[in-house]
Design an enzyme around this catalytic site. Structure first.
Site, mmCIF file in Angstrom:
data_model
loop_
_atom_site.group_PDB
_atom_site.id
_atom_site.type_symbol
_atom_site.label_atom_id
_atom_site.label_comp_id
_atom_site.label_asym_id
_atom_site.label_seq_id
_atom_site.Cartn_x
_atom_site.Cartn_y
_atom_site.Cartn_z
ATOM 1 N N GLU A 149 11.566 -14.209 -17.911
ATOM 2 C CA GLU A 149 11.377 -13.176 -16.872
ATOM 3 C C GLU A 149 12.252 -11.985 -17.231
ATOM 4 N N PHE A 156 7.047 -10.558 -21.375
ATOM 5 C CA PHE A 156 6.824 -10.807 -22.822
ATOM 6 C C PHE A 156 5.843 -11.948 -23.084
ATOM 7 N N ILE A 157 4.858 -12.143 -22.234
ATOM 8 C CA ILE A 157 4.024 -13.337 -22.425
ATOM 9 C C ILE A 157 2.986 -13.111 -23.534
ATOM 10 N N GLN A 194 17.439 -8.562 -65.353
ATOM 11 C CA GLN A 194 18.053 -9.820 -64.911
ATOM 12 C C GLN A 194 18.443 -9.784 -63.428
ATOM 13 N N GLY A 252 9.867 -1.497 -54.221
ATOM 14 C CA GLY A 252 10.311 -0.102 -54.185
ATOM 15 C C GLY A 252 9.627 0.653 -53.058
ATOM 16 N N GLU A 279 11.630 -17.565 -28.806
ATOM 17 C CA GLU A 279 11.723 -19.050 -28.737
ATOM 18 C C GLU A 279 13.190 -19.481 -28.707
HETATM 19 N N1 2MC Z 1 15.560 -30.027 -25.453
HETATM 20 C C1 2MC Z 1 15.631 -30.922 -24.450
HETATM 21 N N2 2MC Z 1 16.381 -30.729 -23.369
HETATM 22 C C2 2MC Z 1 17.087 -29.598 -23.298
HETATM 23 C C3 2MC Z 1 17.074 -28.628 -24.302
HETATM 24 C C4 2MC Z 1 16.261 -28.874 -25.423
HETATM 25 N N3 2MC Z 1 16.158 -27.997 -26.417
HETATM 26 N N4 2MC Z 1 17.866 -27.598 -23.959
HETATM 27 C C5 2MC Z 1 18.393 -27.916 -22.767
HETATM 28 N N5 2MC Z 1 17.921 -29.119 -22.367
HETATM 29 C C6 2MC Z 1 18.239 -29.846 -21.131
HETATM 30 C C7 2MC Z 1 19.712 -30.183 -21.081
HETATM 31 O O1 2MC Z 1 19.976 -31.390 -21.774
HETATM 32 C C8 2MC Z 1 19.940 -30.297 -19.607
HETATM 33 O O2 2MC Z 1 19.448 -31.550 -19.180
HETATM 34 P P1 2MC Z 1 20.296 -32.440 -18.116
HETATM 35 O O3 2MC Z 1 20.371 -31.602 -16.888
HETATM 36 O O4 2MC Z 1 19.473 -33.673 -17.978
HETATM 37 O O5 2MC Z 1 21.635 -32.640 -18.751
HETATM 38 C C9 2MC Z 1 19.023 -29.243 -19.012
HETATM 39 O O6 2MC Z 1 18.025 -28.999 -20.017
HETATM 40 C C10 2MC Z 1 19.738 -27.939 -18.719
HETATM 41 O O7 2MC Z 1 20.373 -27.528 -19.918
HETATM 42 P P2 2MC Z 1 21.850 -26.954 -19.943
HETATM 43 O O8 2MC Z 1 22.708 -27.737 -18.989
HETATM 44 O O9 2MC Z 1 22.275 -26.880 -21.356
HETATM 45 O O10 2MC Z 1 21.585 -25.514 -19.289
HETATM 46 P P3 2MC Z 1 22.164 -24.097 -19.722
HETATM 47 O O11 2MC Z 1 21.658 -23.153 -18.690
HETATM 48 O O12 2MC Z 1 23.630 -24.166 -19.976
HETATM 49 O O13 2MC Z 1 21.476 -23.811 -21.150
HETATM 50 C C11 2MC Z 1 19.650 -23.034 -22.530
HETATM 51 C C12 2MC Z 1 20.077 -23.765 -21.263
HETATM 52 C C13 2MC Z 1 20.451 -21.785 -22.780
HETATM 53 C C14 2MC Z 1 19.817 -24.001 -23.686
HETATM 54 C C15 2MC Z 1 18.177 -22.696 -22.287
HETATM 55 O O14 2MC Z 1 18.087 -21.841 -21.147
HETATM 56 C C16 2MC Z 1 17.530 -22.013 -23.459
HETATM 57 O O15 2MC Z 1 17.049 -22.688 -24.365
HETATM 58 N N6 2MC Z 1 17.462 -20.640 -23.436
HETATM 59 C C17 2MC Z 1 16.675 -19.894 -24.377
HETATM 60 C C18 2MC Z 1 15.358 -19.549 -23.710
HETATM 61 C C19 2MC Z 1 14.229 -19.616 -24.679
HETATM 62 O O16 2MC Z 1 14.255 -20.352 -25.648
HETATM 63 N N7 2MC Z 1 13.172 -18.875 -24.385
HETATM 64 C C20 2MC Z 1 12.017 -18.885 -25.199
HETATM 65 C C21 2MC Z 1 10.824 -18.435 -24.395
HETATM 66 S S1 2MC Z 1 9.286 -18.842 -25.173
HETATM 67 C C22 2MC Z 1 9.048 -17.687 -26.431
HETATM 68 O O17 2MC Z 1 9.907 -16.925 -26.755
HETATM 69 C C23 2MC Z 1 7.734 -17.661 -27.074
HETATM 70 C C24 2MC Z 1 7.465 -16.792 -27.994
HETATM 71 C C25 2MC Z 1 6.701 -18.630 -26.663
HETATM 72 P P1 FAD Z 2 18.779 -11.509 -23.513
HETATM 73 O O1 FAD Z 2 18.824 -12.908 -23.049
HETATM 74 O O2 FAD Z 2 19.069 -10.437 -22.522
HETATM 75 O O3 FAD Z 2 19.779 -11.350 -24.728
HETATM 76 C C1 FAD Z 2 20.267 -10.088 -25.212
HETATM 77 C C2 FAD Z 2 21.226 -10.379 -26.378
HETATM 78 O O4 FAD Z 2 22.370 -11.099 -25.881
HETATM 79 C C3 FAD Z 2 20.606 -11.252 -27.467
HETATM 80 O O5 FAD Z 2 21.094 -10.881 -28.722
HETATM 81 C C4 FAD Z 2 21.103 -12.636 -27.109
HETATM 82 O O6 FAD Z 2 21.123 -13.518 -28.203
HETATM 83 C C5 FAD Z 2 22.491 -12.319 -26.613
HETATM 84 N N1 FAD Z 2 23.012 -13.360 -25.727
HETATM 85 C C6 FAD Z 2 22.510 -13.752 -24.513
HETATM 86 N N2 FAD Z 2 23.248 -14.756 -24.024
HETATM 87 C C7 FAD Z 2 24.233 -15.013 -24.924
HETATM 88 C C8 FAD Z 2 25.305 -15.951 -24.982
HETATM 89 N N3 FAD Z 2 25.506 -16.851 -24.022
HETATM 90 N N4 FAD Z 2 26.121 -15.910 -26.063
HETATM 91 C C9 FAD Z 2 25.905 -15.013 -27.076
HETATM 92 N N5 FAD Z 2 24.898 -14.114 -27.070
HETATM 93 C C10 FAD Z 2 24.074 -14.123 -26.015
HETATM 94 N N6 FAD Z 2 8.852 -15.610 -23.675
HETATM 95 C C11 FAD Z 2 7.990 -16.497 -23.096
HETATM 96 O O7 FAD Z 2 8.359 -17.202 -22.164
HETATM 97 N N7 FAD Z 2 6.726 -16.634 -23.568
HETATM 98 C C12 FAD Z 2 6.253 -15.914 -24.599
HETATM 99 O O8 FAD Z 2 5.095 -16.075 -24.991
HETATM 100 C C13 FAD Z 2 7.123 -14.961 -25.227
HETATM 101 N N8 FAD Z 2 6.674 -14.187 -26.258
HETATM 102 C C14 FAD Z 2 7.483 -13.195 -26.741
HETATM 103 C C15 FAD Z 2 6.958 -12.307 -27.682
HETATM 104 C C16 FAD Z 2 7.738 -11.252 -28.153
HETATM 105 C C17 FAD Z 2 7.160 -10.292 -29.127
HETATM 106 C C18 FAD Z 2 9.077 -11.112 -27.705
HETATM 107 C C19 FAD Z 2 9.939 -9.985 -28.199
HETATM 108 C C20 FAD Z 2 9.592 -11.999 -26.781
HETATM 109 C C21 FAD Z 2 8.815 -13.043 -26.287
HETATM 110 N N9 FAD Z 2 9.281 -13.917 -25.293
HETATM 111 C C22 FAD Z 2 8.438 -14.832 -24.714
HETATM 112 C C23 FAD Z 2 10.607 -13.714 -24.722
HETATM 113 C C24 FAD Z 2 11.750 -14.194 -25.616
HETATM 114 O O9 FAD Z 2 11.828 -15.574 -25.582
HETATM 115 C C25 FAD Z 2 13.034 -13.527 -25.096
HETATM 116 O O10 FAD Z 2 12.961 -12.168 -25.454
HETATM 117 C C26 FAD Z 2 14.284 -14.183 -25.663
HETATM 118 O O11 FAD Z 2 14.407 -15.497 -25.189
HETATM 119 C C27 FAD Z 2 15.550 -13.382 -25.329
HETATM 120 O O12 FAD Z 2 15.616 -13.012 -23.994
HETATM 121 P P2 FAD Z 2 15.928 -11.466 -23.613
HETATM 122 O O13 FAD Z 2 14.966 -10.639 -24.358
HETATM 123 O O14 FAD Z 2 15.945 -11.377 -22.142
HETATM 124 O O15 FAD Z 2 17.376 -11.195 -24.217
#
Ligand code: 2MC
Ligand code: FAD
Length: 393
Positions: free
Chosen positions: A140, A169-170, A291, A352, A376
């Site tokens: 979100e 960003f979906i 090289q 280049g 991700e």
């Molecule tokens: N696999 C399985 N379980 C997981 C997990 C993982 N990778 N990561 C966290 N959990 C579990 C964790 O074990 C905990 O379980 P329990 O309550 O039973 O102990 C629960 O989830 C909550 O986790 P935390 O206590 O670690 O929560 P915290 O808020 O400190 O951290 C974090 C969560 C930062 C690891 C998670 O919010 C995260 O992965 N953030 C990144 C978001 C992300 O990856 N977004 C991608 C969007 S999709 C996308 O970008 C696409 C292009 C599709």
């Molecule tokens: P923020 O969380 O605001 O982070 C900003 C910066 O701060 C980053 O460098 C981050 O690494 C750093 N940061 C944040 N927290 C910490 C910490 N604790 N310690 C150190 N550094 C930190 N999401 C979906 O759910 N579905 C999708 O299909 C999807 N597709 C995407 C496609 C594109 C092209 C893009 C750009 C994004 C997509 N995303 C999707 C969202 C994506 O997963 C998020 O952009 C990503 O997880 C980072 O969140 P944010 O952009 O809010 O950055």
């Protein structure tokens, strides 16, 4: 440049190295599909921002729509290791399209693995054929890395949930038919999150403008809005409160696949840089005689092979439910996406000035895989997950 492909087969950089006969056959099928159906189109899809529906449905006919879903409801029944091999191969032809296919695969698995048989029989066959395209909705505007703070709500009203909020960003937003939405049905934090399916066409579901992106242009990204969006309670995947866990388990594979897509881009870029070194002459000889560039090529191949090893290792860990799988997937995503981006960037340097022109695909591989360090789970979050694993008693 995209027509002369796979000259690095039988070299130390061959992606078939280390695979068994069955996996080699699947890989060959995916490489052939990439060369015939994806590579000739990747530039146009990027430039005109085309979402290649029919091509993806052709990929689905080969079993790539639900690669690691159970065969019971029409999945292909392969492992995550197989899926990694497939997505790496497909990305040699178009990294962006492969990335979308891989997200769709993650959504299909979430429904297949956590849904009841009713949901599975309703959706998995259509997801497997890609008659239904799907999007993963976690992020979100206010909840990116801190995904557990998400604020989209689903309130129960008799036999329906009423969903309000928006997702940012979906990928596939507006084009996809099925949205796998993480929303809050209970308390603050991860335990209050549920996973609910929302079909395109549901009143209250709407899409904002298409985002303008540096890469990943063969599929749109949009904000997806939910405004009193009513869906039947039967659209709940798993149990209430299980949504965050489902989302994270989906992402463990997703992280391997995005890394695999980076490997495919890097392999193609390496191959094209190598070919270019043989034909481009400066100072009276072809570039392959310098090289410095020979060593650079060697480093690129080494980074690629190391990426494959760490990614395939993580895929096996996930397949075998290794207790360290989460950290190993995070480590693999961190390492491979960064190293493969560097490989693509180096390939562009070897071309280049021509590398900077859109006539050559190397810049596109570089643009497409740059975002893999951000999404991700950013690579900072990957570092956090690995260090937590190391520091927790
Ligand atoms: N696999 C399985 N379980 C997981 C997990 C993982 N990778 N990561 C966290 N959990 C579990 C964790 O074990 C905990 O379980 P329990 O309550 O039973 O102990 C629960 O989830 C909550 O986790 P935390 O206590 O670690 O929560 P915290 O808020 O400190 O951290 C974090 C969560 C930062 C690891 C998670 O919010 C995260 O992965 N953030 C990144 C978001 C992300 O990856 N977004 C991608 C969007 S999709 C996308 O970008 C696409 C292009 C599709
Ligand atoms: P923020 O969380 O605001 O982070 C900003 C910066 O701060 C980053 O460098 C981050 O690494 C750093 N940061 C944040 N927290 C910490 C910490 N604790 N310690 C150190 N550094 C930190 N999401 C979906 O759910 N579905 C999708 O299909 C999807 N597709 C995407 C496609 C594109 C092209 C893009 C750009 C994004 C997509 N995303 C999707 C969202 C994506 O997963 C998020 O952009 C990503 O997880 C980072 O969140 P944010 O952009 O809010 O950055």
């Amino acid at each position: 440049p995209t027509s002369r492909r796979f000259l690095l087969t039988a070299s130390c950089a061959d992606p078939a190295n280390g695979l068994g006969e069955g996996q080699r056959q699947i890989q060959k099928m995916a490489l052939d599909f990439a060369a015939k159906e994806l590579a000739p189109n990747m530039q146009e899809w990027d430039e005109k921002e085309i979402f290649p529906v029919e091509t993806m449905r052709k990929a689905a006919q080969l079993g790539f729509g639900a690669v690691y879903c159970d065969e019971k409801f029409g999945g292909t029944g392969l492992s995550r290791l197989d899926a990694s091999v497939i997505f790496e191969a497909l990305a040699t032809g178009c990294c962006s399209t492969t990335a979308y296919i891989s997200i769709h695969n993650v959504c299909a698995w979430m429904v297949d693995h956590f849904g009841n048989d009713e949901l599975r029989s309703q959706w998995v066959p259509r997801l497997a054929s890609m008659d239904t395209f799907s999007s993963y909705c976690l992020t979100e505007q206010g909840a990116g890395s801190d995904a557990a703070s998400l604020s989209t709500t689903a309130r129960k009203d008799g036999s329906h949930y009423i969903i309000n909020g928006s997702k940012a960003f979906i990928s596939g937003g507006g084009e996809s038919d099925l949205y796998v939405v993480m929303c809050r049905t209970g308390q603050a934090g991860p335990a209050g999150v549920s996973c609910i399916l929302v079909e395109k066409g549901t009143p209250g579901l709407s899409f904002a403008k298409k985002e303008k992106k540096l890469g990943w242009n063969s599929h749109p990204a949009r904000i997806v809005n939910f405004d009193d969006c009513r869906v039947p309670v039967t659209n709940l995947v798993g149990e209430e409160g299980q949504g965050f866990s489902i989302a994270m388990k989906g992402l463990n594979s997703g992280r391997i696949y995005v890394a695999s897509s980076s490997m495919g881009a890097a392999y193609a870029a390496l191959e094209q840089a190598r070919d270019y070194m043989k034909i481009r002459k400066q100072f009276g000889k072809s570039l392959e005689n310098f090289q410095y560039l020979q060593f650079r090529l060697a480093e690129m191949a080494t980074q690629l092979v190391a990426s494959r090893l760490i990614v395939r290792n993580a895929a096996v860990a996930l397949d075998s439910q290794d207790p360290n799988a989460v950290a190993l997937c995070s480590m693999a995503k961190l390492f491979a996406t960064e190293e493969c981006f560097k490989i693509c960037n180096s390939a562009m340097q070897i071309f280049g000035g021509y590398g900077y022109l859109k006539d050559y695909p190397v810049q596109q591989y570089m643009r497409d895989c740059r975002v893999h360090c951000i999404l991700e789970g950013t690579n900072e979050i990957m570092r956090m997950l690995v260090s937590r694993d190391l520091l927790t008693e």
